[in-house]
Scaffold this active site. Structure first.
Site, mmCIF file in Angstrom:
data_model
loop_
_atom_site.group_PDB
_atom_site.id
_atom_site.type_symbol
_atom_site.label_atom_id
_atom_site.label_comp_id
_atom_site.label_asym_id
_atom_site.label_seq_id
_atom_site.Cartn_x
_atom_site.Cartn_y
_atom_site.Cartn_z
ATOM 1 N N MET A 113 0.858 -1.182 0.000
ATOM 2 C CA MET A 113 0.000 0.000 0.000
ATOM 3 C C MET A 113 0.908 1.250 0.000
ATOM 4 S SD MET A 113 -3.115 -0.846 -0.384
ATOM 5 C CE MET A 113 -4.413 -2.040 -0.068
ATOM 6 N N SER A 114 0.627 2.221 0.875
ATOM 7 C CA SER A 114 1.321 3.508 0.766
ATOM 8 C C SER A 114 2.747 3.523 1.308
ATOM 9 C CB SER A 114 0.499 4.605 1.446
ATOM 10 O OG SER A 114 -0.654 4.890 0.687
ATOM 11 N N VAL A 115 3.236 2.415 1.818
ATOM 12 C CA VAL A 115 4.685 2.334 2.035
ATOM 13 C C VAL A 115 5.391 2.532 0.688
ATOM 14 C CG1 VAL A 115 6.582 0.803 2.730
ATOM 15 C CG2 VAL A 115 4.497 0.897 4.094
#
Length: 394
Positions: A113-115
């Protein structure tokens, strides 16, 4: 069109998850309980591209386990209660503890995801070091197609710090939100009539008020703008840029992968999958000032600016600030503003790279939490990670 864009192929047999009804689809794969299986099998139903690695010198190691954290009472139950899929703890450059739930293993990839955003931030940093990008310049200098959009007259640095004035709703549960529209364009959800053809067209369609640099506004589209800038200055597709400037230099054991849309655009803001061990190398890179085994990957100055130069006033009033008073967002990383000096990368449903300079600890956690993000889950994870970092390692 590939039928996997609508329904997982009939010969795919995800394990039964308690409470699940039928197989996950593009409509349901991000929702609990389907996400317990789907986050570790993204490539089976969303088109992906590899991010090649350079083979590491060491061979695959056996799972270390959690014995080294026996000084931390209840750690196993805390991992179970926080829907942990994988955990890797690195202390002074060595893996000292790790855990994988049933169905995952050390060489299995998991969606970040937003990592993925923080990986983009480091990739852009490498391009800044090379002199290919000047963060003070406007975006439309590098991507003329974005002139007139919300991002055209913003500086690259404002995009990196998410202080762009853009009309974008990041509500993951709202079908009318821009973030869901971007998911559809990226191939993560079924398309609707009138959706832009690809991410390039979607980004160019975004509008805003032009008051950049005044207020923090979390917006996933900004990371894809950065990826477009990276493509423009290198002439390469984004997955290849990440490979050349970052992934191939980390000594990773495996390729990463990234989902791609109909136009071949790599979904920079949330589409990368990799192993937990390889992701820990990203944390180690920042902890060691941009070095990996003595090799320079990104400048020490870029790392310093990332962890020290964020503007805490820009995030005033946000959920993040309620959990981390005095914290800031800088170069696609979250800076807690605490006395510890810890900072982190995070993705919805509980994906983390947590870095604690004082104890020289990196914690990677893959999860499949039922809700995308809540203040309660943010607080729970911060306590867990700080307890792990403070634990005596036997």
């Amino acid at each position: 069109m590939n039928p996997l864009l609508h329904q997982i192929a009939a010969d795919t047999h995800p394990p039964r998850v308690p409470g699940a009804s039928g197989k996950p689809t593009l409509d349901t794969w991000q929702d609990a309980p389907h996400n317990r299986w789907a986050f570790a099998h993204v490539a089976e139903f969303v088109p992906t591209a590899p991010i090649p690695h350079r083979a590491a010198e060491e061979s695959m190691r056996a799972v270390v386990g959690l014995d080294a954290l026996k000084s931390l009472p209840g750690v196993r139950s805390r991992l179970e209660e926080s829907f942990t899929d994988a955990l890797v703890v690195v202390r002074d450059g060595e893996i000292v503890a790790e855990h994988y739930r049933d169905g995952l293993h050390p060489d299995g990839v998991h969606l970040l995801m937003s990592v993925s955003k923080s990986i983009c931030g480091l990739t852009v940093g490498a391009l800044v070091d090379e002199g290919l990008i000047d963060p003070a310049q406007r975006v439309d200098r590098y991507v003329p197609a974005l002139a007139g959009s919300a991002y055209g007259d913003a500086t690259v640095q404002q995009v990196l710090d998410m202080t762009v004035d853009v009309d974008y709703d990041e509500d993951y549960r709202n079908p009318a939100s821009e973030v869901q529209a971007q998911d559809r364009v990226a191939g993560w959800r079924p398309r609707l009539d009138g959706d832009p053809a690809d991410t390039y067209a979607f980004l160019a369609s975004l509008r805003g008020g032009g008051r950049h640099g005044e207020r923090f506004k979390y917006c996933s589209a900004g990371t894809d703008v950065l990826a477009w800038v990276a493509e423009s200055v290198t002439g390469l597709r984004y997955p290849h840029v990440v490979s050349e400037r970052l992934w191939s230099r980390l000594g990773c054991e495996h390729d990463a992968q990234i989902t791609v849309d109909a136009g071949g655009f790599g979904f920079a803001n949330g589409g990368i999958s990799c192993t937990a061990r390889d992701l820990s190398r990203v944390g180690r890179l920042t902890l060691d000032g941009g070095l990996v085994d003595g090799r320079r990957v990104v400048s020490a100055d870029w790392v310093r600016r990332t962890v020290e130069d964020g503007n805490p006033d820009a995030a005033t009033g946000s959920v993040f600030h309620r959990v981390h008073p005095g914290g800031a967002y800088s170069n696609q990383w979250w800076i807690t503003g605490s006395e510890r000096g810890d900072y982190y990368a995070v993705g919805i449903h509980g994906q983390y790279v947590w870095v604690d300079p004082g104890t020289r600890t990196v914690v990677v956690k893959f999860s499949s939490c039922p809700e995308p993000v809540t203040e309660e889950w943010n607080r729970l994870h911060a306590r867990l990670f700080r307890d792990i970092c403070d634990a005596t390692i036997d």
